[in-house]
Write an enzyme that holds these catalytic residues in place. Sequence first.
Site, short mmCIF file in Angstrom:
data_model
loop_
_atom_site.label_atom_id
_atom_site.label_comp_id
_atom_site.label_asym_id
_atom_site.label_seq_id
_atom_site.Cartn_x
_atom_site.Cartn_y
_atom_site.Cartn_z
N ASP A 160 0.80 -1.24 0.00
CA ASP A 160 0.00 0.00 0.00
C ASP A 160 0.83 1.28 0.00
O ASP A 160 0.37 2.32 -0.47
CB ASP A 160 -1.03 0.01 1.15
CG ASP A 160 -0.41 0.18 2.53
OD1 ASP A 160 0.80 -0.09 2.70
OD2 ASP A 160 -1.14 0.58 3.46
N GLU A 412 4.76 -10.57 4.67
CA GLU A 412 3.49 -11.16 4.24
C GLU A 412 3.56 -11.91 2.91
O GLU A 412 2.74 -11.68 2.02
CB GLU A 412 2.39 -10.08 4.20
CG GLU A 412 2.17 -9.43 5.56
CD GLU A 412 0.87 -8.63 5.66
OE1 GLU A 412 0.30 -8.29 4.60
OE2 GLU A 412 0.45 -8.35 6.79
N TYR A 467 -4.95 -8.18 12.03
CA TYR A 467 -5.81 -7.00 12.11
C TYR A 467 -7.22 -7.36 12.57
O TYR A 467 -8.20 -6.87 12.02
CB TYR A 467 -5.84 -6.30 10.74
CG TYR A 467 -4.52 -5.61 10.43
CD1 TYR A 467 -4.30 -4.30 10.83
CD2 TYR A 467 -3.50 -6.29 9.76
CE1 TYR A 467 -3.09 -3.67 10.58
CE2 TYR A 467 -2.28 -5.66 9.51
CZ TYR A 467 -2.09 -4.35 9.92
OH TYR A 467 -0.89 -3.71 9.68
N GLU A 503 2.66 -6.57 13.32
CA GLU A 503 1.72 -5.55 12.83
C GLU A 503 0.36 -5.77 13.46
O GLU A 503 -0.18 -6.89 13.42
CB GLU A 503 1.54 -5.62 11.30
CG GLU A 503 2.63 -4.96 10.51
CD GLU A 503 2.34 -4.93 9.01
OE1 GLU A 503 1.17 -4.84 8.62
OE2 GLU A 503 3.33 -5.00 8.25
C1 BDP Z 1 -0.39 -5.13 6.06
C2 BDP Z 1 0.89 -4.71 5.34
C3 BDP Z 1 1.19 -3.23 5.54
C4 BDP Z 1 -0.06 -2.40 5.32
C5 BDP Z 1 -1.07 -2.84 6.36
C6 BDP Z 1 -2.37 -2.03 6.29
O1 BDP Z 1 1.97 -5.48 5.77
O2 BDP Z 1 2.21 -2.85 4.64
O3 BDP Z 1 0.18 -1.04 5.37
O4 BDP Z 1 -1.41 -4.18 6.08
O5 BDP Z 1 -3.27 -2.42 5.56
O6 BDP Z 1 -0.96 -6.18 5.42
O7 BDP Z 1 -2.45 -1.01 6.96
#
Ligand code: BDP
Length: 603
Positions: A160, A412, A467, A503
């Site tokens: 992104d 990823e 997430y 993350e």
């Molecule tokens: C993850 C990626 C990261 C993105 C993040 C997002 O590793 O680079 O910026 O998602 O969606 O999958 O904020």
Amino acid sequence: MLKPKMTPTRELVSLDGTWRFDLDSRLGQRPWEAPLDTSLEAAVPASYNDLFVDEEIRNHVGWAYYQRMVQVPRGWGAERIYLRFDAATHAAKVYVDDVFVGEHVGGYTPFAIDVTDHVDAGQPFRLTVAVSGDLTNETIPPGKIEVGMTGRQSQTYFHDFYNYAGLARSVWLCTTPHDRIEDVVVTTDYEGADGAVTYRADVAGSGSGAVRVSLADADGAVVAEATGASGVLSVTDVTLWKPGSAYLYDLTVELLDGDAVIDSYTLPVGVRTVEVRGTQFLINGERFYFTGFGKHEDTPVRGKGHDDAYMVHDFHLMDWIGANSFRTSHYPYAEEVLEFADRHGIVVIDETAAVGLNMGVVGGMSGTPPFPTFSEQYANDITQAAHAQHIRELITRDRNHPSVVMWCLANEPASNEDGAREYFEPLVTLARELDPTRPMAYALVMFATFENDQCIDLFDVVCMNRYYGWYVASGDLATAEMYLAGDIKGWIERTGKPIMMTEYGADTMEGLHSVHTQVWTEEYQRDYLEMNHRVFDRFPEFVGEQIWNFADFATTNAIHRVGGNKKGVFTRDRRPKSVAFDLRKRWTGLAGRKPGTDASGQG
Ligand code: BDP
């Protein structure tokens, strides 16, 4: 590769400043053969994309040309002269006057070109650098160039963050003697109060000189000496490099001709060990708990251009908030950043630029790839060779930094797909050959589960990107909490390895508030992180938390990105969102311990 610096035998001249600039599409054939026919000037170091008010430049596909005159100092007649680019994103071709002198592929690692035979001491020359930001399935990171209905080429990619291009780091004209120290490699260890610095000096040139090394402590007192191109220096009463408490020795390597010093280079060295034992991540034999962030090199106007002021400020914000570590997501950062981390005791997970090796992301939330990721069409043998070269260049650049405690070979990747293991196994073998001392990891995409991942046993630490409560169970933190706990438990049961979150985060619009549970609000970011932390704290195997992201950052145009990715704990201009104060409460004073545990790691 040794970073260029002034030493008693080496000199360098900075070529930073403004260079003539334009796009290939606006210049004639072979533009390096004359002064560039343009009125534009680009700042170096900086990505070129945001410098101008020009969409054609911002989204350019193809080569962009940088050019400047360079004066060679007149005292350099007997020296070996080379150009050093700290980075050119993602590929570069270099010309001295009318002559092509060298090229490099890979946007975040340095390269040097010997120009001794092309320049004269005391004379000027015209330096032209063509830089391309293009990404294809055979580059790292991968991307795709398409020709749309308008007939225009456009670049798409599978990550992104904005694909900034250009000369984003410094450029130097440097000397070494002809007979020289080409590289130095150190590893460190200790037993009780005795430290050991194992070194190897690679020498180039006629090869006849002898090597002498000495190690000085932080006060400049020599504590160990040796001769020979490789060996072990013993340090009695060693002061260790520790997270939060850096201590650096200076290793001076000299190449001799009789008694005369032909070349001399000094490298800072921190004595420390890193080890994964069972479910623990140990630094100097002590359990270490990572707090901090995934970051980006990303600032307004400069794009990915290195900037010492932002660097210093970012480190102070990390200190203020109690972060003891960060990951160089999603590419190797400027060497100045690692040197700063070395000097200030910040721990680094050092990542390659291999982001987007995953066709599943094209399938949206289903994670269904339109075609297999590891196939002729996408991540093929050529991609893998490029990835191997990136790993070589990253590890040989950064292996002497005490701050670097782990390599992250990809972000990823589709480690759940067939072919992933065949793709990664040789790369892990290569990385371990280049550095047998540091643990290896990759950051796991949510589609790669403890049930379907095919690669984890090749690596040492489980680094999860998750997430729950954002992309999955959006706005429903109770459900998210159950998913997350089940996911972590599954990985613990499957692997018996240390586990950390590399993350987790929620997009947050600064200033947006609600009394209700509402995604994008500052309260939701707080509740989301609190929920994650509640779950992490339940698992003794959990060794760290790195939030996505330190600061908001620029992305491509996408309907779910409002002015970029807003998962920052700080805004793009480094103002804290309210969650920063909550994090500060959780993290400060931990000194590398897991929240809720004492110095022995007990809860
Ligand atoms: C993850 C990626 C990261 C993105 C993040 C997002 O590793 O680079 O910026 O998602 O969606 O999958 O904020």
